[in-house]
Motif scaffolding. Sequence first.
Motif, PDB file in Angstrom:
ATOM      1  N   ALA A  66       0.826  -1.212   0.000  1.00 20.85           N
ATOM      2  CA  ALA A  66       0.000   0.000   0.000  1.00 20.85           C
ATOM      3  C   ALA A  66       0.856   1.256   0.000  1.00 20.85           C
ATOM      4  CB  ALA A  66      -0.942  -0.017   1.205  1.00 20.85           C
ATOM      5  N   GLU A  67       1.925   1.261   0.793  1.00 22.19           N
ATOM      6  CA  GLU A  67       2.784   2.445   0.847  1.00 22.19           C
ATOM      7  C   GLU A  67       3.513   2.667  -0.474  1.00 22.19           C
ATOM      8  OE1 GLU A  67       5.359   2.968   4.145  1.00 22.19           O
ATOM      9  OE2 GLU A  67       3.707   3.085   5.596  1.00 22.19           O
ATOM     10  N   ALA A  68       3.875   1.584  -1.160  1.00 22.89           N
ATOM     11  CA  ALA A  68       4.514   1.743  -2.468  1.00 22.89           C
ATOM     12  C   ALA A  68       3.577   2.460  -3.435  1.00 22.89           C
ATOM     13  CB  ALA A  68       4.926   0.381  -3.034  1.00 22.89           C
ATOM     14  N   LEU A  69       2.308   2.113  -3.397  1.00 21.98           N
ATOM     15  CA  LEU A  69       1.336   2.726  -4.298  1.00 21.98           C
ATOM     16  C   LEU A  69       1.059   4.180  -3.922  1.00 21.98           C
ATOM     17  CD1 LEU A  69      -1.279  -0.168  -4.625  1.00 21.98           C
ATOM     18  CD2 LEU A  69       0.687   0.309  -6.079  1.00 21.98           C
ATOM     19  N   SER A  70       0.855   4.444  -2.633  1.00 20.44           N
ATOM     20  CA  SER A  70       0.507   5.805  -2.218  1.00 20.44           C
ATOM     21  C   SER A  70       1.711   6.737  -2.292  1.00 20.44           C
ATOM     22  CB  SER A  70      -0.075   5.801  -0.800  1.00 20.44           C
ATOM     23  OG  SER A  70       0.835   5.260   0.135  1.00 20.44           O
ATOM     24  N   ALA A  71       2.899   6.266  -1.920  1.00 22.47           N
ATOM     25  CA  ALA A  71       4.089   7.120  -1.953  1.00 22.47           C
ATOM     26  C   ALA A  71       4.454   7.538  -3.367  1.00 22.47           C
ATOM     27  CB  ALA A  71       5.269   6.398  -1.304  1.00 22.47           C
ATOM     28  N   ASN A  72       4.103   6.699  -4.354  1.00 26.70           N
ATOM     29  CA  ASN A  72       4.398   7.025  -5.747  1.00 26.70           C
ATOM     30  C   ASN A  72       3.238   7.723  -6.451  1.00 26.70           C
ATOM     31  OD1 ASN A  72       7.152   5.799  -6.762  1.00 26.70           O
ATOM     32  ND2 ASN A  72       6.302   4.328  -5.305  1.00 26.70           N
ATOM     33  N   GLY A  73       2.215   8.076  -5.690  1.00 33.23           N
ATOM     34  CA  GLY A  73       1.121   8.859  -6.249  1.00 33.23           C
ATOM     35  C   GLY A  73       0.161   8.099  -7.131  1.00 33.23           C
ATOM     36  N   VAL A  74       0.195   6.762  -7.047  1.00 32.75           N
ATOM     37  CA  VAL A  74      -0.716   5.971  -7.864  1.00 32.75           C
ATOM     38  C   VAL A  74      -2.128   6.040  -7.306  1.00 32.75           C
ATOM     39  CG1 VAL A  74      -1.229   3.638  -8.699  1.00 32.75           C
ATOM     40  CG2 VAL A  74       1.134   4.431  -8.586  1.00 32.75           C
ATOM     41  N   MET A  75      -2.236   6.000  -5.978  1.00 28.66           N
ATOM     42  CA  MET A  75      -3.534   6.012  -5.311  1.00 28.66           C
ATOM     43  C   MET A  75      -3.418   6.772  -3.999  1.00 28.66           C
ATOM     44  SD  MET A  75      -4.644   1.994  -5.592  1.00 28.66           S
ATOM     45  CE  MET A  75      -4.642   1.103  -7.151  1.00 28.66           C
ATOM     46  N   ALA A  76      -4.559   7.227  -3.492  1.00 30.62           N
ATOM     47  CA  ALA A  76      -4.616   7.769  -2.147  1.00 30.62           C
ATOM     48  C   ALA A  76      -4.389   6.628  -1.155  1.00 30.62           C
ATOM     49  CB  ALA A  76      -5.964   8.431  -1.902  1.00 30.62           C
ATOM     50  N   PRO A  77      -3.911   6.935   0.059  1.00 26.32           N
ATOM     51  CA  PRO A  77      -3.596   5.857   1.013  1.00 26.32           C
ATOM     52  C   PRO A  77      -4.722   4.855   1.235  1.00 26.32           C
ATOM     53  CG  PRO A  77      -2.700   7.929   1.798  1.00 26.32           C
ATOM     54  CD  PRO A  77      -3.499   8.244   0.570  1.00 26.32           C
ATOM     55  N   LYS A  78      -5.970   5.307   1.410  1.00 26.49           N
ATOM     56  CA  LYS A  78      -7.062   4.369   1.647  1.00 26.49           C
ATOM     57  C   LYS A  78      -7.317   3.497   0.419  1.00 26.49           C
ATOM     58  CE  LYS A  78     -11.839   3.861   3.182  1.00 26.49           C
ATOM     59  NZ  LYS A  78     -12.053   2.781   2.211  1.00 26.49           N
ATOM     60  N   GLN A  79      -7.286   4.098  -0.757  1.00 30.60           N
ATOM     61  CA  GLN A  79      -7.471   3.323  -1.981  1.00 30.60           C
ATOM     62  C   GLN A  79      -6.376   2.267  -2.126  1.00 30.60           C
ATOM     63  OE1 GLN A  79      -7.493   6.789  -4.654  1.00 30.60           O
ATOM     64  NE2 GLN A  79      -9.483   6.064  -5.410  1.00 30.60           N
ATOM     65  N   ALA A  80      -5.155   2.654  -1.775  1.00 29.51           N
ATOM     66  CA  ALA A  80      -4.029   1.725  -1.878  1.00 29.51           C
ATOM     67  C   ALA A  80      -4.218   0.545  -0.932  1.00 29.51           C
ATOM     68  CB  ALA A  80      -2.721   2.447  -1.577  1.00 29.51           C
ATOM     69  N   ARG A  81      -4.674   0.823   0.279  1.00 27.88           N
ATOM     70  CA  ARG A  81      -4.921  -0.280   1.231  1.00 27.88           C
ATOM     71  C   ARG A  81      -6.014  -1.204   0.714  1.00 27.88           C
ATOM     72  NH1 ARG A  81      -4.251   4.058   4.903  1.00 27.88           N
ATOM     73  NH2 ARG A  81      -6.513   4.310   5.131  1.00 27.88           N
ATOM     74  N   ASP A  82      -7.047  -0.629   0.129  1.00 27.55           N
ATOM     75  CA  ASP A  82      -8.151  -1.436  -0.404  1.00 27.55           C
ATOM     76  C   ASP A  82      -7.717  -2.277  -1.605  1.00 27.55           C
ATOM     77  OD1 ASP A  82      -9.786  -0.347   1.529  1.00 27.55           O
ATOM     78  OD2 ASP A  82     -10.688   1.145   0.195  1.00 27.55           O
ATOM     79  N   ALA A  83      -6.745  -1.774  -2.367  1.00 24.99           N
ATOM     80  CA  ALA A  83      -6.316  -2.466  -3.593  1.00 24.99           C
ATOM     81  C   ALA A  83      -5.303  -3.567  -3.335  1.00 24.99           C
ATOM     82  CB  ALA A  83      -5.711  -1.445  -4.570  1.00 24.99           C
ATOM     83  N   THR A  84      -4.692  -3.570  -2.165  1.00 27.32           N
ATOM     84  CA  THR A  84      -3.576  -4.481  -1.903  1.00 27.32           C
ATOM     85  C   THR A  84      -3.972  -5.947  -2.016  1.00 27.32           C
ATOM     86  OG1 THR A  84      -2.417  -2.876  -0.519  1.00 27.32           O
ATOM     87  CG2 THR A  84      -1.896  -5.186  -0.163  1.00 27.32           C
ATOM     88  N   GLY A  85      -5.114  -6.323  -1.448  1.00 23.59           N
ATOM     89  CA  GLY A  85      -5.535  -7.718  -1.498  1.00 23.59           C
ATOM     90  C   GLY A  85      -5.718  -8.203  -2.925  1.00 23.59           C
ATOM     91  N   GLY A  86      -6.279  -7.358  -3.780  1.00 20.08           N
ATOM     92  CA  GLY A  86      -6.474  -7.730  -5.176  1.00 20.08           C
ATOM     93  C   GLY A  86      -5.165  -7.900  -5.916  1.00 20.08           C
ATOM     94  N   LEU A  87      -4.184  -7.058  -5.614  1.00 19.69           N
ATOM     95  CA  LEU A  87      -2.876  -7.184  -6.262  1.00 19.69           C
ATOM     96  C   LEU A  87      -2.182  -8.474  -5.832  1.00 19.69           C
ATOM     97  CD1 LEU A  87      -1.626  -3.499  -5.970  1.00 19.69           C
ATOM     98  CD2 LEU A  87      -2.202  -4.707  -8.081  1.00 19.69           C
ATOM     99  N   LEU A  88      -2.281  -8.799  -4.553  1.00 18.93           N
ATOM    100  CA  LEU A  88      -1.688 -10.058  -4.096  1.00 18.93           C
ATOM    101  C   LEU A  88      -2.369 -11.248  -4.771  1.00 18.93           C
ATOM    102  CD1 LEU A  88      -1.253  -9.333  -0.273  1.00 18.93           C
ATOM    103  CD2 LEU A  88       0.523  -9.331  -2.033  1.00 18.93           C
TER     104      LEU A  88
END
Length: 259
Positions: free
Chosen positions: A109-131
């Motif tokens: 999640a931090e990789a996604l949010s720190a690079n501006g791909v998603m907001a922190p909450k969106q990144a946390r929600d997306a993590t399970g799907g990416l795994l």
Amino acid sequence: MGVTVRGLCVEGPGGAPLVRGVDLRVEPTEILGLVGPSGAGKSLVAAAMAGLIPPPALARAGRMDFDGRTLNMTDPRQWRGLRGRGVFLLMQSSAAALDPTMTIGRQVAEALSANGVMAPKQARDATGGLLAQVGLEPGLQRAYPHQLSGGMRQRVQLAMALGLRPRLLIADEPTTGLDPIMQAEILRLLRLMNARHGSAMMLISHDWRVIAAMAARVAVMERGAIVESGPTAQLMASPRHPTTRLAMAALRELEAARA
């Protein structure tokens, strides 16, 4: 536009030359193989192309043209905002690539949010799907790196890359130390990422079988320099440099022993 590296030089302590005048080009959507024996300098080239040269080594020269932008590879300021979404380095040591004090889910999640791909909450929600896309149970978000096998940790890195969709993915010996089934799975995921997102890819290996299966074009390193390059099938059939000829002879012997 692709990625072009010109005149890359890396020095070790006391100015010892480790990489000497390397020139490379990776076309958009291409998988370029970089192959050579251990100690040839492959991982240093990978680190330099991601702006991550490990001390005490230093990049002393080199220029990289990246999607129309020219980078001085010796200036760390020019890498800001480029690593992650621009260039992603899939490290050989998956244990070293992940923070042992953070859960897998938090790191993705931090990789996604720190690079501006998603907001922190969106990144946390997306993590399970990416795994799940890389064959890991979403529940592993709560696990720590030491609780995962080497192959699972490699897939966590791939999940990050899937989320970031880098324009250049550098995979440094991604199958080393893995069993044959896991090796095949990692290579399948790399092909999928290349096909799905059109990322340019540089695949580094000492295993010619991996290179032959993945890369249409290959560059051969020996003692810090590129000694031969060309279409993979052509170079394997008619190697010119002694390093490549020796590798092909060893490969034929191995295949004969397994027959």
